[in-house]
Design an enzyme around this catalytic site. Structure first.
Site, PDB file in Angstrom:
ATOM      1  N   SER A  59     -14.839  -7.989  -5.545  1.00  0.00           N
ATOM      2  CA  SER A  59     -14.293  -7.274  -4.392  1.00  0.00           C
ATOM      3  C   SER A  59     -15.386  -7.043  -3.366  1.00  0.00           C
ATOM      4  CB  SER A  59     -13.717  -5.921  -4.827  1.00  0.00           C
ATOM      5  OG  SER A  59     -13.464  -5.140  -3.671  1.00  0.00           O
ATOM      6  N   HIS A  90     -11.938 -11.043  -3.499  1.00  0.00           N
ATOM      7  CA  HIS A  90     -10.926 -10.003  -3.351  1.00  0.00           C
ATOM      8  C   HIS A  90     -11.242  -9.197  -2.086  1.00  0.00           C
ATOM      9  CE1 HIS A  90      -7.930  -7.141  -4.995  1.00  0.00           C
ATOM     10  NE2 HIS A  90      -8.734  -6.177  -4.541  1.00  0.00           N
ATOM     11  N   ASP A 133     -10.170  -6.154   0.270  1.00  0.00           N
ATOM     12  CA  ASP A 133      -9.400  -4.914   0.296  1.00  0.00           C
ATOM     13  C   ASP A 133      -9.129  -4.473   1.723  1.00  0.00           C
ATOM     14  OD1 ASP A 133      -9.065  -4.114  -2.516  1.00  0.00           O
ATOM     15  OD2 ASP A 133     -11.255  -4.120  -2.534  1.00  0.00           O
ATOM     16  N   MET A 150      -7.464  -1.748   4.054  1.00  0.00           N
ATOM     17  CA  MET A 150      -7.008  -0.345   4.009  1.00  0.00           C
ATOM     18  C   MET A 150      -6.783   0.154   5.424  1.00  0.00           C
ATOM     19  SD  MET A 150      -9.557   1.248   1.165  1.00  0.00           S
ATOM     20  CE  MET A 150     -10.084   0.313  -0.279  1.00  0.00           C
ATOM     21  N   HIS A 183      -5.771  -7.863  -0.786  1.00  0.00           N
ATOM     22  CA  HIS A 183      -5.072  -6.724  -1.382  1.00  0.00           C
ATOM     23  C   HIS A 183      -4.787  -5.731  -0.255  1.00  0.00           C
ATOM     24  CE1 HIS A 183      -5.551  -2.994  -4.268  1.00  0.00           C
ATOM     25  NE2 HIS A 183      -4.317  -3.124  -3.810  1.00  0.00           N
ATOM     26  N   MET A 221      -3.657  -2.487   1.130  1.00  0.00           N
ATOM     27  CA  MET A 221      -3.353  -1.073   0.871  1.00  0.00           C
ATOM     28  C   MET A 221      -2.972  -0.452   2.201  1.00  0.00           C
ATOM     29  SD  MET A 221      -6.445  -0.512  -1.811  1.00  0.00           S
ATOM     30  CE  MET A 221      -7.223  -2.010  -1.213  1.00  0.00           C
ATOM     31  N   MET A 264      -3.096  -1.284 -10.726  1.00  0.00           N
ATOM     32  CA  MET A 264      -4.287  -0.532 -10.310  1.00  0.00           C
ATOM     33  C   MET A 264      -4.767   0.331 -11.478  1.00  0.00           C
ATOM     34  SD  MET A 264      -5.078  -1.400  -7.255  1.00  0.00           S
ATOM     35  CE  MET A 264      -6.451  -0.222  -7.116  1.00  0.00           C
ATOM     36  N   ASP A 268      -7.444  -3.966 -11.255  1.00  0.00           N
ATOM     37  CA  ASP A 268      -8.359  -3.652 -10.153  1.00  0.00           C
ATOM     38  C   ASP A 268      -8.704  -2.171 -10.213  1.00  0.00           C
ATOM     39  OD1 ASP A 268      -9.691  -3.435  -7.734  1.00  0.00           O
ATOM     40  OD2 ASP A 268      -7.925  -3.792  -6.484  1.00  0.00           O
TER      41      ASP A 268
END
Ligand code: DX5
Ligand code: ZN
Length: 221
Positions: free
Chosen positions: A8, A31, A33, A35, A64, A66, A135, A173
């Site tokens: 990540s 990965h 992330d 957000m 991913h 979020m 998660m 994760d």
């Protein structure tokens, strides 16, 4: 079951992302992330950074999301070059339609569950997906402690996947490290995200190799 290790970049240096991608050469996916400071209390990066990262590395991108309203935003991450796009089912208003759209645009479609979200209500959606992400921390930050209480959900999800005869992947994760990866693999996970355990190591590529070895051996049991 082939094990995959996805570092990540949340734990990488955001000012040197091309170098940080190179530092984990040999990883299966990067990965990424995303957000939005609404779905989770943190803000990271968006479509333009994914576009640039795509050009800077050959390693495929595992995005991913979020974020709120993934129905609106997720397809743009496929267009930006993501090979896999994960949306949170808690935020999606039409998860089946969204998964079909992600697949139709040419990426793998994946559904993430926060720790308090059970898998059972979504059993019938599994054939629409290429991966489920369980998660193992509350999403939002790297470096948190692994939640052992998620292990039964990983096991139940693996059983559902097998019962339906699906080839889909099961990703974990959050808090995945040398100390916890074997438990995840034994519970049935086959795709492992690791942020601080990889980028916090003196040699990130070596950390990826070590995690892969541990998970592969644990999967054989
Ligand atoms: C957390 C992110 C994770 C995070 C994991 O919300 O989804 O991908 O980077 O970091 P570690 O491996 O340090 O728990
Ligand atoms: Zn993540």
């Amino acid at each position: 079951m082939a094990v995959q290790i996805n570092p990540s970049i949340l734990s990488a240096d955001f000012a040197r992302l091309a170098d940080e991608a190179e530092a984990v050469r040999g990883a299966d996916w990067l990965h990424v992330d995303v957000m939005d400071n609404h779905f989770v209390p943190n803000l990271t990066l968006g479509v333009p950074v994914v576009e640039s990262l795509r050009k800077a590395t050959d390693t495929p991108l595992d995005c991913h999301l979020m974020i709120e309203d993934p129905d609106r935003w997720a397809p743009q991450y496929v267009e930006a070059g993501a090979g896999s796009v994960t949306f949170h089912v808690e935020a999606a208003s039409a998860p089946v339609r969204l998964a079909r759209e992600i697949r139709a645009k040419g990426a793998r479609a994946s559904m993430a569950l926060r720790p308090a979200t059970p898998i059972e209500p979504y059993e019938d959606l599994l054939p629409e997906l290429d991966m489920v992400l369980i998660m193992t921390v509350e999403p939002g930050f790297g470096g948190q402690a692994f939640l052992d209480v998620m292990l039964p959900k990983i096991r139940r999800t693996r059983q559902l996947i097998d019962r339906h005869g699906l080839q889909m992947w099961l990703q974990v994760d959050g808090g995945v490290s040398a100390a916890t990866i074997e438990r995840c693999a034994e519970a049935g996970a086959d795709v492992f995200v690791a942020g601080s355990a990889v980028y916090g190591a003196a040699d990130p590529a070596e950390a990826v190799r070590g995690l892969r070895k541990q998970a592969s051996e644990a999967c054989r049991h």
